[in-house]
Design an enzyme around this catalytic site. Structure first.
Site, PDB file in Angstrom:
ATOM      1  N   ASP A 149       0.860  -1.187   0.000  1.00  0.00           N
ATOM      2  CA  ASP A 149       0.000   0.000   0.000  1.00  0.00           C
ATOM      3  C   ASP A 149       0.892   1.231   0.000  1.00  0.00           C
ATOM      4  O   ASP A 149       1.970   1.230   0.610  1.00  0.00           O
ATOM      5  CB  ASP A 149      -0.920   0.017   1.222  1.00  0.00           C
ATOM      6  CG  ASP A 149      -1.920   1.163   1.167  1.00  0.00           C
ATOM      7  OD1 ASP A 149      -2.961   1.005   0.522  1.00  0.00           O
ATOM      8  OD2 ASP A 149      -1.637   2.226   1.750  1.00  0.00           O
TER       9      ASP A 149
ATOM     10  N   GLU B 202       1.067   5.685   0.241  1.00  0.00           N
ATOM     11  CA  GLU B 202       0.481   7.004   0.460  1.00  0.00           C
ATOM     12  C   GLU B 202       1.208   7.962  -0.476  1.00  0.00           C
ATOM     13  O   GLU B 202       2.429   7.844  -0.662  1.00  0.00           O
ATOM     14  CB  GLU B 202       0.626   7.460   1.915  1.00  0.00           C
ATOM     15  CG  GLU B 202       0.011   6.514   2.930  1.00  0.00           C
ATOM     16  CD  GLU B 202      -1.473   6.281   2.716  1.00  0.00           C
ATOM     17  OE1 GLU B 202      -2.151   7.198   2.187  1.00  0.00           O
ATOM     18  OE2 GLU B 202      -1.964   5.187   3.024  1.00  0.00           O
TER      19      GLU B 202
ATOM     20  N   HIS C  76      -5.314   5.074   6.432  1.00  0.00           N
ATOM     21  CA  HIS C  76      -4.621   5.880   5.425  1.00  0.00           C
ATOM     22  C   HIS C  76      -3.145   6.044   5.771  1.00  0.00           C
ATOM     23  O   HIS C  76      -2.522   7.032   5.382  1.00  0.00           O
ATOM     24  CB  HIS C  76      -5.286   7.243   5.229  1.00  0.00           C
ATOM     25  CG  HIS C  76      -6.470   7.199   4.313  1.00  0.00           C
ATOM     26  ND1 HIS C  76      -6.383   6.777   3.011  1.00  0.00           N
ATOM     27  CD2 HIS C  76      -7.773   7.501   4.520  1.00  0.00           C
ATOM     28  CE1 HIS C  76      -7.579   6.834   2.446  1.00  0.00           C
ATOM     29  NE2 HIS C  76      -8.436   7.260   3.337  1.00  0.00           N
TER      30      HIS C  76
ATOM     31  N   ASP D  50      -2.772  -0.024   6.328  1.00  0.00           N
ATOM     32  CA  ASP D  50      -3.649  -0.420   5.231  1.00  0.00           C
ATOM     33  C   ASP D  50      -3.192  -1.724   4.596  1.00  0.00           C
ATOM     34  O   ASP D  50      -4.025  -2.543   4.172  1.00  0.00           O
ATOM     35  CB  ASP D  50      -3.695   0.682   4.173  1.00  0.00           C
ATOM     36  CG  ASP D  50      -4.489   1.902   4.639  1.00  0.00           C
ATOM     37  OD1 ASP D  50      -4.901   1.906   5.815  1.00  0.00           O
ATOM     38  OD2 ASP D  50      -4.672   2.844   3.847  1.00  0.00           O
TER      39      ASP D  50
END
Length: 610
Positions: free
Chosen positions: A36, A38, A177, A182
């Protein structure tokens, strides 16, 4: 391949039947790396990675974790920091992506990559590898969002977002987030989905990837409909059983785009239903992308295909009108009639139009009553007059000339200069903020932005619609030119002058066959959407103005002084989930449920309610 020693010795060939487990790679033996990211925004073109989190699992056992912040090389927008908790200060000492990628690729070596909404995360990683000269590994991938849509129905979950699936599968980590959290939540979702695979007889990696990429046999049988579609830019129409247009689209490569509707890459439920109804596909080749976009717009407005969502009803656009009478007022209308007043817009919906009206009333004491006022019969003043928000012309307290000076501020704002209308509003925003009434200030600020965007749109449209004729040219990338003839905002001819041909000769032919718009010269000859398409094409870098009849100019001072204000407001209007890749994560309206049975999983269409 050389023959076996047994065959060389003349011995008969021996055949052994393998077990079912040997037909593919058992899922229990596959190493998955769930990743994952960001980022600073939703597109790898203009944004960068701020954090990577990954979990390596095999057979339900966690083998390792990877997590690091990344310096994106740019400021992290405030709304991103609010969403993720990652600030520019936190990543100031973090390594750049070029230093992080080799370590991550080593961590993921030989594993199957898993991500929720994989095109987003893997798209950023691939772009970062390309930018830093690193080869992207040829690894298989699994998208848990797609897998969830194949295995779950709307009765079980309303959508397939990670925040919805994690509690449904009792994930031990809640999505926050943040990349590692995540990724951990996605691991639990992956294992929960795997439990749905056992009863379906899906035990191997090959069967899993086939499930997520499965194409409906009925859709596969219709691939021949794309055989006659040519390459190049143009418009395509899917037609139904009664030859009615079902869907209109455009592409720079018609054949490639149309063929994509018959592959596993197209997962939208409404498009799946549309393809099932399609009996024929028409292709309309165009000279370039502007002609294709304009033709698409006109066809959608004409036929209103049931599976098109954009611009099906351009006549439903809304305008704010200042009426033409001794004491004019504002009203929201759907039609522009020359000579019937001053029109501001168009607005996308009623909420935006009402916001602009409220903003004008906040700035100017225009009357808000709906009836026409008589110059002879006097009435009684309303509550707004007592509050100082109306000059009470109905009582005779305000003359026609005095009221006209107020209405003139609105007229000037629409025509050229919005300062007299907007300045009092921005001053009030500052006062509200100084009084710490931040919510009221934000509401008024957004109304001012709606008003300014409408003024900008109106002035841009007017500037082009007032030009009797202009000719535009853009390089086609192969030494030739793409040509467009525009009259009063309407595209009336389009063509190409390939390298080695005379541009002037091609242009002369276009001018001779160009459409002549009908109607008064002061009226726009095209829809608002078409004129905006021409404006955007005209403003692209490299576009040249070949010929011009009349004057093409923006009003002065216009809204140039408010560009920075609008940019700040636009940042605050970004959707609460700025990382969406544009695909719906909802379960399919009419999903093909995967059921167990002899011979492996079957797709069972769920019947629609009568």
């Amino acid at each position: 391949m050389p023959p076996s020693p047994a065959l060389l010795r003349g011995e008969p060939a021996r055949f052994e039947q393998v077990t079912i487990d040997e037909l593919g790679t058992p899922l229990a033996d596959v190493t998955f790396v769930v990743v994952d990211l960001e980022t600073t925004g939703g597109s790898p073109k203009d944004n960068a990675i701020t954090e990577i989190g990954a979990v390596k699992v095999r057979g339900g056992v966690v083998l390792g974790e990877f997590q690091t912040l990344v310096d994106p090389g740019q400021e992290i927008p405030p709304y991103i920091s609010v969403l993720t908790g990652i600030t520019s200060t936190m990543v100031a000492a973090a390594p750049r992506i070029g230093a992080v990628l080799p370590t991550f690729l080593e961590f993921a070596r030989g594993a199957v990559l898993v991500a929720h909404n994989a095109p987003f995360d893997l798209g950023f990683l691939k772009a970062a590898c390309a930018e830093n000269g690193l080869a992207w590994p040829p690894a298989a991938s699994v998208d848990t969002a797609v897998l969830a849509r194949r295995l779950l129905t709307r009765d079980e979950v309303p959508n397939c977002k990670l925040a919805t699936l994690a509690p449904y599968f009792s994930a031990t980590t809640s999505p926050t987030h943040r990349a590692l959290d995540d990724a951990r939540a996605t691991v639990d979702v992956l294992h929960g989905l795997f439990e749905r695979l056992g009863p379906l007889g899906i035990t191997s990696l090959e069967e899993l990837t086939g499930l997520t990429r499965q194409v409906d046999p009925e859709r596969r049988r219709k691939r021949h409909l794309a055989d006659a579609v040519p390459h190049g830019p143009g418009v395509y129409l899917f037609r139904g059983p009664k030859d009615e247009p079902l869907y209109v689209g455009t592409s720079n490569d018609l054949r490639t785009r149309v063929r994509s509707y018959f592959t596993s890459g197209e997962q939208r439920s409404r498009i799946t239903e549309m393809v099932a109804l399609t009996q024929r596909i028409d292709a309309i080749p165009c000279a370039h992308d502007l002609e294709a976009a304009v033709r698409e717009l006109r066809l959608i407005a004409e036929h209103k295909p049931r599976y098109n969502r954009r611009s099906r009803f351009p006549e439903r656009a809304l305008w704010v009108r200042l009426t033409e009478e001794p004491f004019p007022r504002l009203s929201v209308v759907r039609r522009v009639r020359p000579g019937a007043g001053v029109f501001l817009g168009p607005f996308p919906d009623r909420r935006a139009a009402d916001a602009a009206v409220v903003a004008v009333h906040e700035s100017l004491p225009l009357r808000q009553c709906t009836g026409r006022l008589s110059l002879r019969v006097l009435g009684t003043e309303c509550a707004l007059a007592g509050m100082g928000r109306c000059g009470a012309p109905c009582t005779g307290a305000q003359s026609v000339d005095e009221y006209a000076s107020i209405a003139a501020v609105f007229r000037a704002a629409v025509a050229s200069d919005p300062r007299g209308l907007v300045t009092p509003l921005l001053e009030r925003v500052d006062r509200l903020a100084a009084e710490e009434r931040y919510e009221d200030a934000a509401v008024l600020r957004d109304r001012v932005a709606v008003l300014l965007r409408a003024v900008r749109r109106r002035q841009r449209l007017e500037s082009l619609a007032a030009v009797p004729e202009l000719v535009l040219a853009r390089p086609d990338g192969a030494g030739g030119w793409q040509l467009s003839v525009v009259r009063r905002g309407r595209l009336v001819a389009a063509g190409c002058a390939p390298q080695g041909t005379s541009v002037r000769a091609t242009l002369a032919g276009l001018m001779a066959t160009a459409e002549t718009p009908t109607g008064p010269d002061e009226e726009a000859a095209a829809s608002v959407d078409e004129t905006e398409l021409v404006l955007r094409w005209m403003e692209k870098p490299g576009t040249r103005l070949v010929e011009l009849a009349g004057t093409l100019a923006s009003p002065a001072p216009g809204i140039g002084a408010y560009r920075a204000f609008l940019a700040r407001v636009e940042v605050g209007r970004v959707h609460r989930d700025p990382f969406t890749d544009g695909r719906s994560l909802g379960t399919r309206a009419r999903p093909d449920r995967v059921t167990a049975g002899a011979g492996g999983p079957r797709r069972t269409p769920i019947a629609s309610p009568a």
